[in-house]
Design a protein around this motif. Structure first.
Motif, short mmCIF file in Angstrom:
data_model
loop_
_atom_site.label_atom_id
_atom_site.label_comp_id
_atom_site.label_asym_id
_atom_site.label_seq_id
_atom_site.Cartn_x
_atom_site.Cartn_y
_atom_site.Cartn_z
N LEU A 125 0.86 -1.18 0.00
CA LEU A 125 0.00 0.00 0.00
C LEU A 125 0.90 1.24 0.00
N GLY A 126 0.39 2.33 -0.55
CA GLY A 126 1.13 3.58 -0.49
C GLY A 126 0.81 4.31 0.82
N VAL A 127 1.71 5.19 1.24
CA VAL A 127 1.40 6.02 2.39
C VAL A 127 0.25 6.93 1.98
N GLY A 128 -0.61 7.29 2.93
CA GLY A 128 -1.72 8.14 2.56
C GLY A 128 -3.04 7.42 2.79
N ARG A 129 -3.01 6.11 2.92
CA ARG A 129 -4.22 5.39 3.30
C ARG A 129 -4.20 5.24 4.83
N THR A 130 -5.36 4.90 5.39
CA THR A 130 -5.48 4.85 6.85
C THR A 130 -4.97 3.52 7.41
N ALA A 131 -4.83 3.48 8.73
CA ALA A 131 -4.42 2.26 9.41
C ALA A 131 -5.45 1.15 9.20
N GLU A 132 -6.74 1.54 9.12
CA GLU A 132 -7.79 0.53 8.87
C GLU A 132 -7.63 -0.06 7.46
N ASP A 133 -7.34 0.81 6.49
CA ASP A 133 -7.09 0.33 5.13
C ASP A 133 -5.94 -0.67 5.12
N ARG A 170 3.03 11.15 9.78
CA ARG A 170 1.96 10.73 10.70
C ARG A 170 1.29 9.46 10.18
N GLY A 171 1.10 9.40 8.86
CA GLY A 171 0.47 8.24 8.25
C GLY A 171 1.26 6.96 8.50
N ILE A 172 2.57 7.05 8.34
CA ILE A 172 3.42 5.88 8.56
C ILE A 172 3.33 5.45 10.02
N GLU A 173 3.41 6.44 10.91
CA GLU A 173 3.40 6.13 12.34
C GLU A 173 2.11 5.41 12.75
N GLU A 174 0.98 5.90 12.22
CA GLU A 174 -0.31 5.30 12.58
C GLU A 174 -0.43 3.87 12.06
N ILE A 175 0.02 3.68 10.84
CA ILE A 175 -0.06 2.34 10.25
C ILE A 175 0.84 1.37 11.00
N VAL A 176 2.06 1.81 11.32
CA VAL A 176 2.99 0.93 12.04
C VAL A 176 2.41 0.56 13.40
N ARG A 177 1.83 1.55 14.09
CA ARG A 177 1.32 1.30 15.44
C ARG A 177 0.17 0.30 15.41
N ALA A 178 -0.67 0.38 14.37
CA ALA A 178 -1.88 -0.45 14.35
C ALA A 178 -1.69 -1.77 13.61
N LEU A 197 16.10 6.93 6.90
CA LEU A 197 16.06 5.73 7.73
C LEU A 197 15.96 6.10 9.21
N LEU A 198 16.61 7.20 9.61
CA LEU A 198 16.52 7.64 11.01
C LEU A 198 15.09 8.07 11.35
N ARG A 199 14.45 8.79 10.41
CA ARG A 199 13.06 9.17 10.63
C ARG A 199 12.18 7.94 10.77
N LEU A 200 12.40 6.98 9.89
CA LEU A 200 11.61 5.74 9.93
C LEU A 200 11.81 5.03 11.27
N GLN A 201 13.06 5.02 11.72
CA GLN A 201 13.34 4.38 13.01
C GLN A 201 12.56 5.07 14.13
N GLU A 202 12.55 6.40 14.11
CA GLU A 202 11.79 7.15 15.13
C GLU A 202 10.31 6.82 15.08
N LEU A 203 9.81 6.49 13.88
CA LEU A 203 8.39 6.19 13.73
C LEU A 203 8.07 4.74 14.06
N GLY A 204 9.09 3.98 14.47
CA GLY A 204 8.87 2.59 14.88
C GLY A 204 8.98 1.57 13.76
N VAL A 205 9.52 1.99 12.61
CA VAL A 205 9.66 1.07 11.48
C VAL A 205 10.89 0.18 11.70
N GLU A 206 10.70 -1.13 11.60
CA GLU A 206 11.80 -2.06 11.87
C GLU A 206 12.38 -2.70 10.61
#
Ligand code: FNR
Length: 358
Positions: A125-133, A170-178, A197-206
């Protein structure tokens, strides 16, 4: 929706037309293994399996996200899934955005799970869709992981692009969290810098696939779809996968950072080994497998995948690497344009040339 169908077909057609069969010179050609004539190990000792996205996969390369959503691209997904099942290779599909809005289009993706019930399959999925999507596409495929693509360059040049970049973090963070499964953030052929990559790491992306330039060229694909083709001068924008891997490894704050996967311009088993030697956990391949599957189905792709597997095992033995992780101890010369990149970024390229002595 009609526009999106045409776009899927355009992407497959223009990407396949680009594929030159071995590819032009790329940054991968600037990565040379030092040969040690007595350094090989027995082929039977090689175990090419790796841990990827919470599972052990038999091979350190996978079919990267490409397509789905129309009848033709559904057939490609079916054939990719059959080939993945027959060879034990992990695979991803293309963006499932279209499947969220159109039940008919969804079947062009769910066929992947029908054909390959047990393999490692990634939704996309592309960024920009919701965590539910995001949760819905994962469920649709019973996916083991979610590829989330970030494609700012493509959106900029795409005639129907929607560069709403402001909400991406914000979109990435919400999707990663959910997300119920691991999320893998990937580029689509322009690279991920250490800063990204540092930003992604801060957002919880592994997990992150640096997907660099040098292979399928979405600048050219989208520019060819533009009336007038007025973005041709942007050719060459972005970083290659080898450059991204070297850059990440030289960034202290990224050890450990997200686990790195690499893709973009992988033409051969040697390129897979080069990316693994520069620190990738596993390697994604799209363009190099597209033409085979689109023109010849599983009958063409399965033998190609088997050849890659055989060569990967044999060359790994030649390089003295019993496992993909052992490739981190190979001696590698960084030359040409890639060396220049290292100099400009303050990366000590020379330290790769004598790693076997450490
Ligand atoms: C792609 N790619 C891609 N990536 C993604 O995350 N979502 C997508 O929907 C697509 N669509 C797509 C269509 C086609 C026809 C191709 C060839 C590729 C990008 C792909 O996953 C990869 O990042 C790049 O193609 C670079 O790898 P190669 O092709 O040089 O091996």
């Amino acid at each position: 929706a009609a526009g999106r169908h045409t776009r899927k077909e355009d992407h497959v057609r223009l990407a396949a037309a680009q594929w030159t069969g071995g590819g032009p010179r790329s940054d991968f050609d600037d990565v040379a293994f030092v040969h040690h004539a007595l350094g090989a190990v027995a082929v039977e000792e090689v175990d090419p399996s790796v841990e990827m996205l919470g599972r052990r996969v038999a091979w350190p390369f996978y079919i990267n996200g490409m397509t789905g959503g129309t009848e033709h691209t559904g057939r490609i997904n079916r054939d990719l899934a059959i080939a993945a099942r027959e060879t034990g290779i992990a695979m991803a599909c293309g963006s499932m955005s279209i499947a969220l809005d159109d039940a008919e289009a969804a079947r062009a993706f769910t066929v992947i799970r029908d054909e390959n019930p047990d393999g490692l399959v990634m939704a996309n999925l592309g960024v920009g869709r919701t965590a539910e999507d995001a949760a819905r596409v994962v469920e649709m495929l019973r996916a083991d992981a979610l590829q989330l693509h970030v494609n700012a360059v493509q959106e900029t040049v795409m005639p129907e692009g929607s560069p709403e970049f402001g909400s991406w973090l914000r979109g990435i963070e919400e999707i990663v969290r959910a997300s119920p499964v691991p999320v893998l953030v990937k580029e689509v052929g322009f690279g991920l810098s250490p800063r990204t990559l540092l930003r992604l790491q801060e957002l919880g992306v592994e997990w992150a696939d640096v997907s660099g330039r040098g292979g399928t060229d979405f600048l050219r694909i989208e520019n060819d779809r533009r009336p007038g083709g007025d973005y041709a001068y942007l050719t060459g924008f972005g970083q290659s996968a080898p450059a991204c891997l070297l850059d990440a490894a030289a960034t202290a704050e990224l050890s450990p950072g997200p686990v790195l996967l690499a893709s973009g311009g992988v033409r051969s088993p040697l390129d897979v080994l080069r990316a693994l030697a520069l620190g990738a956990r596993a390697v994604g391949v799209a363009g190099a497998f597209l033409t085979a599957v689109d023109s010849g189905g599983p009958d063409a792709l399965v033998p190609l995948l088997r050849t890659w597997q055989d060569h990967l095992r044999d060359l790994s033995a030649l390089l003295g690497a019993r496992t993909p992780a052992d490739l981190a101890h190979t001696d590698v010369l960084i030359r040409g344009g890639l060396r220049e990149y290292c100099e400009l970024r303050g990366i000590e390229a020379g330290r790769y040339s004598r790693r076997s002595e450490d």
